[in-house]
Motif scaffolding. Structure first.
Motif: not given
Length: 171
Positions: A99-119
Motif C-alpha cells: 500500500f506504500a512505497t519508500p523513495d528518496t527526495n533531496s537526500g531524505h527517505r520519503v514515502y508514497r502511496i502505491s496504486d493499491a494503497g490509493q485504491t
C-alpha cells in the motif's frame, strides 16, 4: 480489571489512518519523510493542538466531528511519543502489504502511496475517514510550510511537553 478499547491500539485503525494521510499528502504533491509523517499523523488525529478557536479551519474540524476535549487522560507529549514509537512498524506493514512505497527526495527517505494503497484508501468511506481527511488537509497545509529541520520545534511548541520526554525520540 476493566480494559478500555482505544482505536489507536488497533493495527488496522492506525494503518487506515496512515493510508488516508498518504492519500491526502499525494494531493499536496508531498511525499513525507518519516519525521513529517509522524508530525502529520499525530496532529491530524489531535488537530486542536494546532488549530485554535479563532482559526478559520476550527469550525470545519468541529463540523467534521472532532472534539476539543481529549478522550484520554494521557498528556499530549506521552501520546505523541507512544504514537511515534509505533509509526515505523505501521509504515513497514503498509509497505509489506503493497500500500506504500519508500523513495528518496533531496537526500531524505520519503514515502508514497502505491496504486493499491490509493485504491484501498478510496474505499475508506466511513464518517471518521471523511473527518480524518478534513483534519489531514488542515494540518498538512500548516506542516507543509515547516522546513524538515524545524519539525521538532513545531512539535515541541504545540505539545508543550517536558523536553526530556521528547528528547527520548531525539526531537
Amino acid at each position: 480489571m476493566e480494559r478500555y478499547f482505544r482505536p489507536e491500539d488497533q493495527d488496522e485503525f492506525r494503518l487506515a489512518q496512515l493510508l488516508l494521510l498518504l492519500e491526502v499528502s499525494k494531493s499536496f504533491r508531498v511525499h513525507p519523510s518519516l519525521e513529517r509523517l509522524g508530525v502529520l499523523d499525530f496532529f491530524a488525529a489531535n488537530p486542536f493542538l494546532v488549530v485554535q478557536p479563532n482559526d478559520s479551519e476550527y469550525r470545519d474540524l468541529v463540523l467534521a466531528g472532532f472534539s476539543i476535549k481529549p478522550l484520554t487522560y494521557a498528556s499530549p507529549g506521552h501520546r505523541f511519543v507512544t504514537r511515534r514509537s509505533r509509526l515505523q512498524n505501521d509504515l513497514a506493514l503498509l509497505i509489506a502489504y503493497g500500500f506504500a512505497t519508500p523513495d528518496t527526495n533531496s537526500g531524505h527517505r520519503v514515502y508514497r502511496i502505491s496504486d493499491a494503497g490509493q485504491t484501498a484508501a478510496e474505499r475508506l468511506s466511513s464518517i471518521y475517514a471523511q473527518a480524518y481527511r478534513v483534519s489531514v488537509d488542515v494540518i498538512a497545509k500548516r506542516v507543509h510550510k515547516v522546513a524538515e529541520n524545524k519539525l521538532s520545534e513545531f512539535s515541541r511548541e504545540r505539545l508543550q511537553a517536558d523536553p526530556a520526554l521528547l528528547d527520548l525520540l531525539n526531537l
